[in-house]
Scaffold this motif. Structure first.
Motif, PDB file in Angstrom:
ATOM      1  N   CYS A  15      -7.396   2.218  -1.483  1.00 35.81           N
ATOM      2  CA  CYS A  15      -8.555   1.146  -2.256  1.00 35.81           C
ATOM      3  C   CYS A  15      -9.182   2.462  -3.033  1.00 35.81           C
ATOM      4  O   CYS A  15      -9.354   3.265  -3.299  1.00 35.81           O
ATOM      5  CB  CYS A  15      -9.696   1.733  -0.983  1.00 35.81           C
ATOM      6  N   TYR A  22      -4.475   1.029   3.655  1.00 39.80           N
ATOM      7  CA  TYR A  22      -4.439   0.078   3.145  1.00 39.80           C
ATOM      8  C   TYR A  22      -3.257   0.143   5.058  1.00 39.80           C
ATOM      9  O   TYR A  22      -2.500   0.784   4.380  1.00 39.80           O
ATOM     10  CB  TYR A  22      -3.536  -1.366   2.818  1.00 39.80           C
ATOM     11  N   TRP A  51      -8.739  -6.911   1.786  1.00 40.35           N
ATOM     12  CA  TRP A  51      -8.687  -6.339   0.554  1.00 40.35           C
ATOM     13  C   TRP A  51      -8.566  -7.193  -0.711  1.00 40.35           C
ATOM     14  O   TRP A  51      -7.479  -8.212  -0.294  1.00 40.35           O
ATOM     15  CB  TRP A  51      -7.665  -5.177   1.313  1.00 40.35           C
ATOM     16  N   CYS A  60     -11.151  -2.374  -0.292  1.00 42.75           N
ATOM     17  CA  CYS A  60     -11.335  -2.697   1.213  1.00 42.75           C
ATOM     18  C   CYS A  60     -12.544  -3.299   1.487  1.00 42.75           C
ATOM     19  O   CYS A  60     -13.219  -3.275   0.465  1.00 42.75           O
ATOM     20  CB  CYS A  60     -11.074  -1.338   1.559  1.00 42.75           C
TER      21      CYS A  60
END
Length: 108
Positions: A15, A22, A51, A60
Motif C-alpha cells: 500500500c 497485500y 485494494w 489498501c
C-alpha cells in the motif's frame, strides 16, 4: 533445470499509504512475475478485497476507509455499547462502520 537455492526477482504489492503488504491466505504475500501481472490480478480482485490501483498508486482497504472518513466524517451507529467496570469509571463506545475507529466516552 534449477536446483538448490536460486535467486529470482518477483513483484509484491504494498500500500502506498500505510505500507501494508497485500496478502490473502495466512498473511503470506503473493509473488508476481511482473508489475503488469500484479496490476491485472489486483484489478480483477479489487471488488472483493478492497485494494485499489488508480493507475498511479495502490491503496489498501484501510487507507481507503480512512480517506472516506476524513472527507465525509465518521459514520457511527445510533446505539452505544456500555462497559461497566467494577473498580473504575464505566464507559460507552461505538465503532465507525466505515473505518473501524472507536469512539469511547466515560460515563458519570
Amino acid at each position: 533445470m534449477k536446483r538448490g537455492f536460486v535467486s529470482e526477482c518477483h513483484v509484491v504489492i504494498y500500500c502506498d499509504g500505510c505500507g501494508d503488504i497485500y496478502t490473502e491466505n495466512e498473511n503470506e504475500s503473493i509473488c508476481f512475475d511482473s508489475v503488469n501481472q500484479a496490476v491485472h490480478y489486483l484489478n480483477a480482485r479489487s471488488a472483493g478485497v478492497g485494494w485499489i490501483y488508480d493507475g498511479d498508486k495502490v491503496h489498501c482497504d484501510g487507507c481507503l476507509a480512512t480517506a472516506i472518513c476524513a472527507d465525509r466524517g465518521h459514520t457511527f451507529p445510533d446505539t452505544w455499547q456500555t462497559t461497566k467496570r467494577l473498580l473504575g469509571i464505566s464507559t460507552r463506545s461505538r465503532t465507525c462502520t466505515v473505518c473501524g475507529v472507536p469512539e469511547i466516552e466515560a460515563l458519570p
